[in-house]
Design a protein around this motif. Structure first.
Motif, PDB file in Angstrom:
ATOM      1  N   GLY A  69       0.836  -1.205   0.000  1.00 58.96           N
ATOM      2  CA  GLY A  69       0.000   0.000   0.000  1.00 58.96           C
ATOM      3  C   GLY A  69       0.872   1.256   0.000  1.00 58.96           C
ATOM      4  O   GLY A  69       0.555   2.246  -0.677  1.00 58.96           O
ATOM      5  N   VAL A  70       1.969   1.214   0.735  1.00 54.13           N
ATOM      6  CA  VAL A  70       2.839   2.396   0.832  1.00 54.13           C
ATOM      7  C   VAL A  70       3.641   2.567  -0.463  1.00 54.13           C
ATOM      8  O   VAL A  70       3.857   3.687  -0.926  1.00 54.13           O
ATOM      9  CB  VAL A  70       3.784   2.304   2.067  1.00 54.13           C
ATOM     10  CG1 VAL A  70       4.499   3.626   2.282  1.00 54.13           C
ATOM     11  CG2 VAL A  70       3.005   1.909   3.307  1.00 54.13           C
ATOM     12  N   VAL A  71       4.043   1.440  -1.059  1.00 56.46           N
ATOM     13  CA  VAL A  71       4.758   1.517  -2.340  1.00 56.46           C
ATOM     14  C   VAL A  71       3.801   2.071  -3.410  1.00 56.46           C
ATOM     15  O   VAL A  71       4.182   2.923  -4.220  1.00 56.46           O
ATOM     16  CB  VAL A  71       5.330   0.139  -2.748  1.00 56.46           C
ATOM     17  CG1 VAL A  71       5.975   0.210  -4.123  1.00 56.46           C
ATOM     18  CG2 VAL A  71       6.355  -0.337  -1.714  1.00 56.46           C
ATOM     19  N   TRP A  72       2.561   1.623  -3.375  1.00 51.77           N
ATOM     20  CA  TRP A  72       1.536   2.164  -4.287  1.00 51.77           C
ATOM     21  C   TRP A  72       1.423   3.681  -4.101  1.00 51.77           C
ATOM     22  O   TRP A  72       1.416   4.448  -5.073  1.00 51.77           O
ATOM     23  CB  TRP A  72       0.184   1.477  -4.012  1.00 51.77           C
ATOM     24  CG  TRP A  72      -0.960   2.099  -4.730  1.00 51.77           C
ATOM     25  CD1 TRP A  72      -1.379   1.818  -5.999  1.00 51.77           C
ATOM     26  CD2 TRP A  72      -1.822   3.148  -4.233  1.00 51.77           C
ATOM     27  NE1 TRP A  72      -2.449   2.626  -6.317  1.00 51.77           N
ATOM     28  CE2 TRP A  72      -2.739   3.443  -5.260  1.00 51.77           C
ATOM     29  CE3 TRP A  72      -1.906   3.854  -3.025  1.00 51.77           C
ATOM     30  CZ2 TRP A  72      -3.726   4.426  -5.113  1.00 51.77           C
ATOM     31  CZ3 TRP A  72      -2.881   4.823  -2.880  1.00 51.77           C
ATOM     32  CH2 TRP A  72      -3.784   5.104  -3.915  1.00 51.77           C
ATOM     33  N   ALA A  73       1.369   4.118  -2.838  1.00 51.78           N
ATOM     34  CA  ALA A  73       1.255   5.554  -2.543  1.00 51.78           C
ATOM     35  C   ALA A  73       2.446   6.316  -3.121  1.00 51.78           C
ATOM     36  O   ALA A  73       2.278   7.403  -3.690  1.00 51.78           O
ATOM     37  CB  ALA A  73       1.156   5.772  -1.037  1.00 51.78           C
ATOM     38  N   SER A  74       3.635   5.751  -3.010  1.00 49.44           N
ATOM     39  CA  SER A  74       4.832   6.447  -3.488  1.00 49.44           C
ATOM     40  C   SER A  74       4.742   6.683  -4.997  1.00 49.44           C
ATOM     41  O   SER A  74       5.176   7.710  -5.507  1.00 49.44           O
ATOM     42  CB  SER A  74       6.107   5.668  -3.128  1.00 49.44           C
ATOM     43  OG  SER A  74       6.223   4.490  -3.914  1.00 49.44           O
ATOM     44  N   ARG A  75       4.152   5.719  -5.713  1.00 55.78           N
ATOM     45  CA  ARG A  75       3.991   5.872  -7.173  1.00 55.78           C
ATOM     46  C   ARG A  75       2.958   6.955  -7.466  1.00 55.78           C
ATOM     47  O   ARG A  75       3.160   7.793  -8.333  1.00 55.78           O
ATOM     48  CB  ARG A  75       3.547   4.551  -7.792  1.00 55.78           C
ATOM     49  CG  ARG A  75       4.665   3.555  -7.823  1.00 55.78           C
ATOM     50  CD  ARG A  75       4.362   2.454  -8.845  1.00 55.78           C
ATOM     51  NE  ARG A  75       4.928   1.204  -8.354  1.00 55.78           N
ATOM     52  CZ  ARG A  75       4.222   0.206  -7.846  1.00 55.78           C
ATOM     53  NH1 ARG A  75       2.909   0.267  -7.800  1.00 55.78           N
ATOM     54  NH2 ARG A  75       4.828  -0.858  -7.396  1.00 55.78           N
ATOM     55  N   GLN A  76       1.871   6.933  -6.724  1.00 57.04           N
ATOM     56  CA  GLN A  76       0.834   7.963  -6.913  1.00 57.04           C
ATOM     57  C   GLN A  76       1.422   9.350  -6.715  1.00 57.04           C
ATOM     58  O   GLN A  76       1.025  10.309  -7.368  1.00 57.04           O
ATOM     59  CB  GLN A  76      -0.301   7.769  -5.896  1.00 57.04           C
ATOM     60  CG  GLN A  76      -1.100   6.506  -6.074  1.00 57.04           C
ATOM     61  CD  GLN A  76      -1.925   6.532  -7.343  1.00 57.04           C
ATOM     62  OE1 GLN A  76      -2.577   7.520  -7.653  1.00 57.04           O
ATOM     63  NE2 GLN A  76      -1.865   5.450  -8.101  1.00 57.04           N
ATOM     64  N   LEU A  77       2.360   9.450  -5.770  1.00 53.66           N
ATOM     65  CA  LEU A  77       2.918  10.754  -5.407  1.00 53.66           C
ATOM     66  C   LEU A  77       4.116  11.127  -6.276  1.00 53.66           C
ATOM     67  O   LEU A  77       4.772  12.141  -6.047  1.00 53.66           O
ATOM     68  CB  LEU A  77       3.303  10.755  -3.913  1.00 53.66           C
ATOM     69  CG  LEU A  77       2.089  10.605  -2.978  1.00 53.66           C
ATOM     70  CD1 LEU A  77       2.523  10.253  -1.561  1.00 53.66           C
ATOM     71  CD2 LEU A  77       1.253  11.881  -2.963  1.00 53.66           C
ATOM     72  N   GLY A  78       4.415  10.281  -7.255  1.00 56.41           N
ATOM     73  CA  GLY A  78       5.470  10.592  -8.212  1.00 56.41           C
ATOM     74  C   GLY A  78       6.883  10.404  -7.685  1.00 56.41           C
ATOM     75  O   GLY A  78       7.843  10.902  -8.271  1.00 56.41           O
ATOM     76  N   GLU A  79       7.033   9.709  -6.552  1.00 51.83           N
ATOM     77  CA  GLU A  79       8.381   9.427  -6.033  1.00 51.83           C
ATOM     78  C   GLU A  79       8.470   7.946  -5.691  1.00 51.83           C
ATOM     79  O   GLU A  79       8.519   7.574  -4.516  1.00 51.83           O
ATOM     80  CB  GLU A  79       8.649  10.238  -4.761  1.00 51.83           C
ATOM     81  CG  GLU A  79       8.755  11.729  -4.982  1.00 51.83           C
ATOM     82  CD  GLU A  79       9.036  12.456  -3.678  1.00 51.83           C
ATOM     83  OE1 GLU A  79      10.099  12.239  -3.082  1.00 51.83           O
ATOM     84  OE2 GLU A  79       8.158  13.221  -3.240  1.00 51.83           O
ATOM     85  N   PRO A  80       8.457   7.087  -6.717  1.00 56.44           N
ATOM     86  CA  PRO A  80       8.340   5.643  -6.465  1.00 56.44           C
ATOM     87  C   PRO A  80       9.454   5.073  -5.587  1.00 56.44           C
ATOM     88  O   PRO A  80      10.631   5.340  -5.826  1.00 56.44           O
ATOM     89  CB  PRO A  80       8.382   5.019  -7.866  1.00 56.44           C
ATOM     90  CG  PRO A  80       8.722   6.100  -8.808  1.00 56.44           C
ATOM     91  CD  PRO A  80       8.536   7.411  -8.140  1.00 56.44           C
ATOM     92  N   LEU A  81       9.044   4.332  -4.582  1.00 53.93           N
ATOM     93  CA  LEU A  81      10.011   3.619  -3.745  1.00 53.93           C
ATOM     94  C   LEU A  81      10.398   2.339  -4.477  1.00 53.93           C
ATOM     95  O   LEU A  81       9.568   1.757  -5.177  1.00 53.93           O
ATOM     96  CB  LEU A  81       9.373   3.259  -2.401  1.00 53.93           C
ATOM     97  CG  LEU A  81       9.045   4.413  -1.462  1.00 53.93           C
ATOM     98  CD1 LEU A  81       8.143   3.931  -0.330  1.00 53.93           C
ATOM     99  CD2 LEU A  81      10.325   5.002  -0.892  1.00 53.93           C
TER     100      LEU A  81
END
Ligand code: UDP
Length: 243
Positions: A69-81
């Motif tokens: 879920g957090v990795v998904w969020a990072s992609r949404q926010l344009g800073e992929p983990l």
């Protein structure tokens, strides 16, 4: 929050599992207290609504992305983990490293007997892993004093605390500095898994990011908690739009 990914006001370190383990080695070598939080979507959502919890997490020396879920969020926010760094994976790699470097580990929390059984299993898996003590997580004020005295005497390098979030994060923030323990980390239900009481999802489900579904099916009481996930996703979408 410099250098951290901001997810709903909670800073997440952009570290891989390997980098996280290296940092832990540095924390131990420094001898100074460091709090580690493995932040999953549910914890981040809770913290976005709870200032005390958010401050503790943002003041922690390392915060990892616990779950897809957090990795998904990072992609949404344009800073992929690059990857997730879950609590249980970190527990496993710390125990493996302890077998090599003799890091002293103390496990506090979970139901009576669970941490002790988990310790036996961990030593089987990583012979030489230096677990110096365990105590269950249902203690009263008098027992808490005894636990603190034991920790002062044993001086572990790593303290795993399994009291559930945010109780474990509060406990670490309250006690770590006084105890002078270099690494304090909240580990939630990890000992339930390592003791064999709760099984982890099969590998294929983990790969498909469906671990949450598996946990829900075997522990239906988690239903309410899983509801935090869509709320988390909506809030992240909103944050991404505002960027
Ligand atoms: N726990 C505890 N003392 C308490 C409350 C909880 O030791 O007062 C333990 C509980 O037995 C379980 C862990 O804390 O082992 C919390 O697990 P949970 O599944 O909630 O963790 P998460 O989902 O946050 O990883």
């Amino acid at each position: 929050m410099e250098n951290r990914l901001d997810v709903l006001g909670v800073g997440i370190d952009k570290v891989t599992s390997q980098q996280a383990l290296e940092k832990i080695g540095e924390f131990i070598a420094s001898g100074q207290p460091h709090q580690i939080v493995t932040a999953n979507a549910e914890i981040i959502y809770q913290a976005s609504k709870n200032e005390k919890m958010r401050n503790i997490i943002n003041n922690a020396q390392m915060v990892t992305a616990d779950g897809s879920g957090v990795v998904w969020a990072s992609r949404q926010l344009g800073e992929p983990l690059e990857q997730r760094v879950t609590g249980i994976d970190l527990v496993n790699s710390i125990c493996e490293q302890s077998a090599k470097d003799k890091w002293k580990i103390y496990i506090l929390g979970s139901a009576p007997g669970v941490a002790a059984t988990a310790a036996v299993n961990i030593r089987d898996k990583f012979p030489g892993c230096n677990i110096v003590g365990t105590h269950h997580g249902y203690f009263n004020a008098k027992e808490e004093k005894q636990i603190l005295a034991e920790l002062e005497q044993l001086k572990p390098d790593v303290l795993f605390v399994a009291l559930g979030a945010p109780k474990q994060e509060y406990w670490i923030a309250d006690h770590l500095a006084d105890l002078g323990i270099p690494v304090g980390m909240g580990i939630g239900g990890s000992m339930d898994v390592l003791s064999g009481n709760v099984k982890r999802a099969p590998k294929w489900m983990q790969k498909m990011s469906l671990e949450w579904l598996y946990r829900l099916v075997i522990q239906p009481t988690r239903f309410k908690r899983v509801l935090a996930l869509p709320k988390f996703m909506l809030a992240v979408k909103k944050q991404a739009k505002q960027k």
